[in-house]
Write a protein that holds these residues in place. Structure first.
Motif, short mmCIF file in Angstrom:
data_model
loop_
_atom_site.label_atom_id
_atom_site.label_comp_id
_atom_site.label_asym_id
_atom_site.label_seq_id
_atom_site.Cartn_x
_atom_site.Cartn_y
_atom_site.Cartn_z
N UNK A 102 -1.28 1.70 -6.15
CA UNK A 102 0.00 0.41 -5.87
C UNK A 102 0.15 -0.51 -7.05
N UNK A 103 -1.00 -0.07 -8.61
CA UNK A 103 -0.77 -0.50 -9.82
C UNK A 103 -0.14 0.34 -10.87
N UNK A 146 8.12 -8.42 -0.04
CA UNK A 146 8.12 -6.52 0.54
C UNK A 146 9.55 -5.88 -0.13
N UNK A 147 9.85 -7.02 0.65
CA UNK A 147 11.83 -6.82 0.36
C UNK A 147 11.76 -6.66 -1.18
N UNK A 164 7.19 6.65 -1.51
CA UNK A 164 6.07 6.37 -1.49
C UNK A 164 5.67 4.53 -1.37
N UNK A 165 6.94 3.82 -1.53
CA UNK A 165 6.56 2.15 -1.68
C UNK A 165 7.00 2.23 -0.01
N UNK A 166 7.55 2.80 0.47
CA UNK A 166 7.37 2.31 2.15
C UNK A 166 5.85 2.67 2.71
N UNK A 171 0.66 1.28 4.50
CA UNK A 171 -0.93 1.62 4.15
C UNK A 171 -1.97 0.62 4.68
N UNK A 172 -1.53 -0.89 3.88
CA UNK A 172 -2.11 -2.02 4.56
C UNK A 172 -1.87 -2.97 5.64
#
Length: 228
Positions: A102-103, A146-147, A164-166, A171-172
């Motif tokens: 994510x980073x 998130x949006x 990838x963002x989705x 995932x978490x």
């Protein structure tokens, strides 16, 4: 009020089998016992077992070969990111590795967005950022946050970044209630995210990358403290 869904016997069996596979009780590459043995062992019909197998084949944990049997797949070698929500539910230790990705991905997205963002997207980013400040609950702030990140990904003009963002959020998502720490104060959440949006809107790639890295590290630290 809509009734909550109830678990079926197939749901329960799928969960048991998935847990046993991920815990290593059925080793990767090994053939499962016969359907008759498994059905007797779990106390279900073979029809129920076949339905559960079908779901786990679709999830990438099993593979079935006619005349040979059902084998546990090497999901770490052949699986995709769609397995992550299931893996996180089984073992929250995956969260740290997800946040590492994510980073790096988040910083790249902010940097690219700064060079590609349109006037329409700038307006959208500021509108979504304001929704973070005005949300009325930790959950609402988290969803609004998130949006903003989805909009940043769209601003890159690269659809793979959007997917990838989705993927990372999905995932978490199963454990997001435990990760609400950075979002309990709408004003503070807004203040942390605003420099990222400002830098992207200004077209400053270096500032967008550095502020995104700082934001992601700070929120990760708070979320990991809440998870522990």
């Amino acid at each position: 009020m809509e009734a909550l869904p109830r678990e079926t016997i197939v749901d329960v069996l799928e969960g048991r089998l998935r847990k046993d596979i991920l815990a290593g009780r059925h080793a990767i590459g090994s053939l499962l016992p016969s359907e008759r043995q498994l059905a007797q062992g779990y106390g279900v019909t073979r029809t129920t077992l076949k339905h559960a197998f079908s779901r786990l084949v679709q999830a990438g944990l099993l593979e079935t070969h006619h005349g040979i049997g059902t084998r546990v797949r090497d999901y770490a070698r052949t699986g995709g990111a769609d397995l992550l929500p299931m893996l996180v539910r089984h073992n929250p230790d995956w969260i740290g590795e997800i946040f590492e990705v994510r980073r790096s991905v988040g910083a790249l997205i902010a940097e690219r967005a700064a060079s590609q963002v349109t006037d329409t997207q700038r307006s959208e980013l500021f509108r979504l950022l304001e929704a973070v400040r005005t949300a009325d609950s930790g959950d609402g702030v988290q969803l609004a946050d998130i949006e903003v990140h989805r909009a940043l990904a769209r601003a890159t003009g690269n659809r793979v970044y959007v997917l990838l963002t989705n993927t990372l959020f999905n995932a978490y998502f199963p454990v997001r209630a435990a990760l609400v720490g950075p979002f309990t104060d709408p004003g503070a959440a807004h203040g942390r995210l605003k420099p990222v949006v400002d830098a992207v809107a200004a077209g400053d790639r270096d500032a967008a990358k550095s502020t995104a890295e700082a934001y992601l590290r700070m929120t990760e630290r708070i979320m990991m403290e809440g998870l522990s």
